[in-house]
Design a protein around this motif. Structure first.
Motif, PDB file in Angstrom:
ATOM      1  N   THR A  80      63.952  30.138  -9.158  1.00 43.34           N
ATOM      2  CA  THR A  80      63.243  31.282  -9.621  1.00 43.34           C
ATOM      3  C   THR A  80      64.223  32.369  -9.977  1.00 43.34           C
ATOM      4  O   THR A  80      63.860  32.890 -10.982  1.00 43.34           O
ATOM      5  CB  THR A  80      62.436  31.824  -8.365  1.00 43.34           C
ATOM      6  OG1 THR A  80      61.732  31.056  -7.842  1.00 43.34           O
ATOM      7  CG2 THR A  80      61.565  33.267  -8.718  1.00 43.34           C
ATOM      8  N   ASP A  99      55.451  35.895 -10.087  1.00 41.94           N
ATOM      9  CA  ASP A  99      56.304  34.738  -9.429  1.00 41.94           C
ATOM     10  C   ASP A  99      55.059  34.198  -8.532  1.00 41.94           C
ATOM     11  O   ASP A  99      54.684  34.808  -7.611  1.00 41.94           O
ATOM     12  CB  ASP A  99      57.594  35.034  -8.657  1.00 41.94           C
ATOM     13  CG  ASP A  99      57.934  33.949  -7.781  1.00 41.94           C
ATOM     14  OD1 ASP A  99      57.422  32.769  -8.045  1.00 41.94           O
ATOM     15  OD2 ASP A  99      58.778  34.187  -6.660  1.00 41.94           O
ATOM     16  N   ALA A 103      57.886  32.163  -2.465  1.00 40.06           N
ATOM     17  CA  ALA A 103      59.053  32.853  -2.618  1.00 40.06           C
ATOM     18  C   ALA A 103      59.058  33.793  -1.223  1.00 40.06           C
ATOM     19  O   ALA A 103      58.017  34.265  -0.591  1.00 40.06           O
ATOM     20  CB  ALA A 103      59.369  33.953  -3.361  1.00 40.06           C
ATOM     21  N   THR A 108      61.464  38.631  -2.823  1.00 39.30           N
ATOM     22  CA  THR A 108      60.626  39.367  -3.805  1.00 39.30           C
ATOM     23  C   THR A 108      61.055  40.834  -3.874  1.00 39.30           C
ATOM     24  O   THR A 108      60.900  41.289  -5.120  1.00 39.30           O
ATOM     25  CB  THR A 108      59.017  39.213  -3.418  1.00 39.30           C
ATOM     26  OG1 THR A 108      58.690  37.708  -3.309  1.00 39.30           O
ATOM     27  CG2 THR A 108      58.074  39.584  -4.531  1.00 39.30           C
ATOM     28  N   ARG A 111      63.867  40.946  -6.158  1.00 35.79           N
ATOM     29  CA  ARG A 111      63.602  40.933  -7.644  1.00 35.79           C
ATOM     30  C   ARG A 111      62.839  41.971  -8.177  1.00 35.79           C
ATOM     31  O   ARG A 111      63.183  42.377  -9.170  1.00 35.79           O
ATOM     32  CB  ARG A 111      62.829  39.438  -7.555  1.00 35.79           C
ATOM     33  CG  ARG A 111      63.735  38.312  -7.437  1.00 35.79           C
ATOM     34  CD  ARG A 111      62.842  37.143  -7.340  1.00 35.79           C
ATOM     35  NE  ARG A 111      63.788  35.992  -6.789  1.00 35.79           N
ATOM     36  CZ  ARG A 111      63.480  34.838  -6.003  1.00 35.79           C
ATOM     37  NH1 ARG A 111      62.336  34.941  -5.635  1.00 35.79           N
ATOM     38  NH2 ARG A 111      64.272  33.799  -5.755  1.00 35.79           N
ATOM     39  N   GLU A 112      61.949  42.544  -7.401  1.00 40.13           N
ATOM     40  CA  GLU A 112      60.985  43.749  -7.999  1.00 40.13           C
ATOM     41  C   GLU A 112      61.859  44.745  -8.266  1.00 40.13           C
ATOM     42  O   GLU A 112      61.855  45.339  -9.345  1.00 40.13           O
ATOM     43  CB  GLU A 112      60.073  43.913  -6.854  1.00 40.13           C
ATOM     44  CG  GLU A 112      58.900  44.560  -7.418  1.00 40.13           C
ATOM     45  CD  GLU A 112      59.229  46.123  -7.316  1.00 40.13           C
ATOM     46  OE1 GLU A 112      58.471  47.012  -8.165  1.00 40.13           O
ATOM     47  OE2 GLU A 112      60.137  46.707  -6.634  1.00 40.13           O
ATOM     48  N   GLY A 124      54.989  39.524  -7.058  1.00 42.28           N
ATOM     49  CA  GLY A 124      55.042  38.315  -6.112  1.00 42.28           C
ATOM     50  C   GLY A 124      53.683  38.094  -5.860  1.00 42.28           C
ATOM     51  O   GLY A 124      52.924  38.904  -4.908  1.00 42.28           O
ATOM     52  N   ASP A 176      55.506  45.556  -4.058  1.00 41.78           N
ATOM     53  CA  ASP A 176      56.706  44.597  -3.949  1.00 41.78           C
ATOM     54  C   ASP A 176      56.307  43.209  -3.169  1.00 41.78           C
ATOM     55  O   ASP A 176      55.722  42.506  -3.660  1.00 41.78           O
ATOM     56  CB  ASP A 176      57.951  45.228  -3.280  1.00 41.78           C
ATOM     57  CG  ASP A 176      57.971  46.135  -2.250  1.00 41.78           C
ATOM     58  OD1 ASP A 176      57.958  45.268  -1.250  1.00 41.78           O
ATOM     59  OD2 ASP A 176      57.741  47.291  -2.267  1.00 41.78           O
ATOM     60  N   GLY A 177      56.992  43.041  -2.110  1.00 40.05           N
ATOM     61  CA  GLY A 177      56.793  42.199  -1.369  1.00 40.05           C
ATOM     62  C   GLY A 177      55.586  41.687  -0.518  1.00 40.05           C
ATOM     63  O   GLY A 177      55.127  40.590   0.113  1.00 40.05           O
ATOM     64  N   HIS A 180      53.654  38.391  -1.086  1.00 37.44           N
ATOM     65  CA  HIS A 180      54.430  37.029  -0.564  1.00 37.44           C
ATOM     66  C   HIS A 180      54.266  37.240   1.011  1.00 37.44           C
ATOM     67  O   HIS A 180      54.075  36.214   1.671  1.00 37.44           O
ATOM     68  CB  HIS A 180      55.764  36.966  -1.200  1.00 37.44           C
ATOM     69  CG  HIS A 180      55.756  36.118  -2.394  1.00 37.44           C
ATOM     70  ND1 HIS A 180      56.555  36.702  -3.612  1.00 37.44           N
ATOM     71  CD2 HIS A 180      54.809  35.067  -2.835  1.00 37.44           C
ATOM     72  CE1 HIS A 180      56.284  35.621  -4.429  1.00 37.44           C
ATOM     73  NE2 HIS A 180      55.089  34.851  -3.989  1.00 37.44           N
TER      74      HIS A 180
END
Ligand code: NBP
Length: 479
Positions: A80, A99, A103, A108, A111-112, A124, A176-177, A180
């Motif tokens: 990823t 994504d 993950a 996440t 990455r965000e 994510g 963001d996360g 996930h």
């Protein structure tokens, strides 16, 4: 570019998601590191819709209308990051990268943040339902900015599974996360559900004395009641299946070592960090790892246990009814634990997760889909601040009604030497939560004795320490 969306990573999940999008009338740019997969997809399924095959990331990006919507469906982890590293320089502010892999939510979040600095939206998205779900309608849990969801939501709602009431099984989970994270908890709950079902099966065989085909009938009957769910349905299918090469019940020829890919473990690790007890999920993860410890199991194989014959027909039937109630009450308890965890994370990370919407999203497409989830949705709709599912009037009434049977089942399991870590941990959690006084008072007193960790009193405010090694007088420690 003319493609409304693109998918990069065309193994089973990516390919099926791309086909799902194309079948819904979207023009889909498709790309894969190894070009042969892209060609195969277009050759085999090109008739299903409009695909724009791309040989390179540059061609892929050029094929997309703006703002670009790119779904990344590659192996979670390094792959990823590699793909994001490759595409990020080709994207522009306002573009959206999704994504869809499994993950870890902390990745996440990282990455965000990195993509946000370049003005690119990173979403994510947890995707549940496996291969079939990706093609016919998965449950989708996207996390990211409001702006990204506005541009993406309608597409996701089109391709997602539909709940029995027709609502799409997707919703903007949070920033963001959050998506996930929620997907991770879904998998944790799935572990707990599977373990509880497996324990119920074990009890029906060992204590009730039923063969697999008979247990399959019991599960089929349960599937028409409050336990109605995909997992109970497939359990009946598996138990009714006969092994072709030996003619024996299929379940008896499968090696009794359950594997895991890691999302259950992530759930428990994260719960430990958040300080939220998820004993049902933890016991399920531990039960799988125990099953695979051949050495330990062989070493302990000769240890004594009880010798009790299975029940006679009438007692067995009565016991089976109690197992249904124990399973249901344990299910409520372990779902309550999963929701407690989402509630805690939402507060910790400021996600503002709508806990009822999560239940709604899981009503279709995913592995834990069940009629039950509509009731969880309703419980949070009635009270968004519900501290725990067990406090909902209906669930409280049901667990209360089941508790005698629940105790009977756990006690019987113990007497017969059948391990029921899931059912008994759920019952212990229920009893601990409802207890007026917990022995935690003694634990805290012990901590004060050996470590001067202080304690609070039930009768007046403040922190105190007893001078255990001196005259055992009490001192106030908070000024
Ligand atoms: P895999 O997880 O098996 O990944 C294979 C894909 O990753 C191929 O397209 C491969 O390209 C690509 N890839 C790898 Br590996 N390393 C790469 C790199 N360095 N650069 C670019 N591409 C790379 O595929 P999957 O089973 O379809 O799953 C995809 C994602 O969906 C995973 O995150 C998975 O956890 C998640 N998921 C899977 C399921 C399921 O039921 N399978 C369900 C829900 C979620 P190549 O063709 O060139 O090797």
């Amino acid at each position: 570019g003319t493609a409304q969306i693109g998918v990069t990573g065309l193994a089973v999940m990516g390919r099926n998601l791309a086909r799902n999008l194309a079948r819904h009338g979207y023009t889909v740019a498709v790309h894969n590191r190894t070009g042969a997969r892209t060609e195969e997809l277009v050759e085999e399924f090109g008739r299903e819709g409009d695909f724009v095959p791309a040989g390179t990331p540059r061609e892929f990006v050029a094929a997309l209308e703006r703002p670009r919507r790119v779904i990344v469906m590659v192996r979670a982890g390094e792959a990823t990051d590699a793909v994001i590293g490759e595409f990020a320089p080709l994207l522009e502010p306002g573009d959206i990268v999704v994504d869809g892999g499994n993950a870890h939510f902390a990745d996440t979040r990282r990455r965000e943040e990195a993509l946000r600095e370049r003005g690119v939206h990173f979403v994510g998205a947890g995707v549940s339902g496996g291969e079939e779900g990706a093609l016919h309608g998965p449950s989708i849990m996207p996390g990211g900015s409001d702006e990204a969801y506005a541009a993406l939501g309608p597409l996701l709602e089109d391709i997602a599974a539909k709940a029995p009431d027709g609502a799409p099984c997707t919703a903007h989970i949070g920033p963001d996360g959050a998506g996930h994270f929620v997907k991770m908890v879904h998998n944790g709950i799935e572990y707990a559900d599977m373990q509880l079902i497996a324990e119920a099966y074990d009890l029906l065989r060992t204590v009730a004395g039923y063969g697999p085909a008979r247990v399959a009938e019991v599960f089929r009957a349960w599937n028409t009641g409050p336990l109605d769910s995909y997992l109970v349905e497939i359990t009946a299918e598996v138990l009714a299946h006969t092994d072709a090469s030996t003619g024996r019940p299929f379940v008896d020829v499968v090696a009794d070592a359950a594997e895991q890919k890691g999302t259950g473990r992530w759930t428990v690790q994260t719960a430990l960090d958040l300080g939220v007890p998820v004993s049902g999920i933890a016991e399920a993860v531990f039960a799988r790892s125990l099953s695979g410890h051949t050495g330990l199991r062989r070493a302990a194989a000769g240890l004594p246990g009880p010798h009790r014959p299975p029940f006679g027909e009438r007692d067995a039937a009565r016991f089976a009814e109690r197992v249904e109630q124990a399973l249901y009450a344990s299910k409520i308890t372990s779902y309550a634990q999963g929701w407690n965890m989402m509630r805690a994370a939402s507060a910790e990370y400021g996600w503002g997760i709508d806990l009822g919407a999560v239940a709604a999203v899981w009503r279709g497409g995913c592995i834990i889909r069940a009629a039950f989830l509509d009731r969880v949705r309703a419980a949070y709709a009635a009270d968004p601040e519900l501290p725990t599912l067990l406090a909902d009037a209906e669930f409280a009434e049901e667990t209360g009604r089941a508790q005698e049977a629940w105790r009977e089942v756990v006690a019987t399991a113990v007497r017969h030497g059948v391990p029921v870590p899931g059912l008994s941990a759920a019952l212990a959690s229920y009893d601990a939560l409802r207890a007026e006084r917990l022995p935690a008072a003694l634990v805290q007193a012990q901590r004060d004795y050996f470590g001067a960790h202080t304690y609070r009193r039930t009768d007046r405010p403040g922190s105190y320490h007893t001078l255990w090694g001196r005259d055992r007088s009490e001192v106030r420690t908070d000024g």
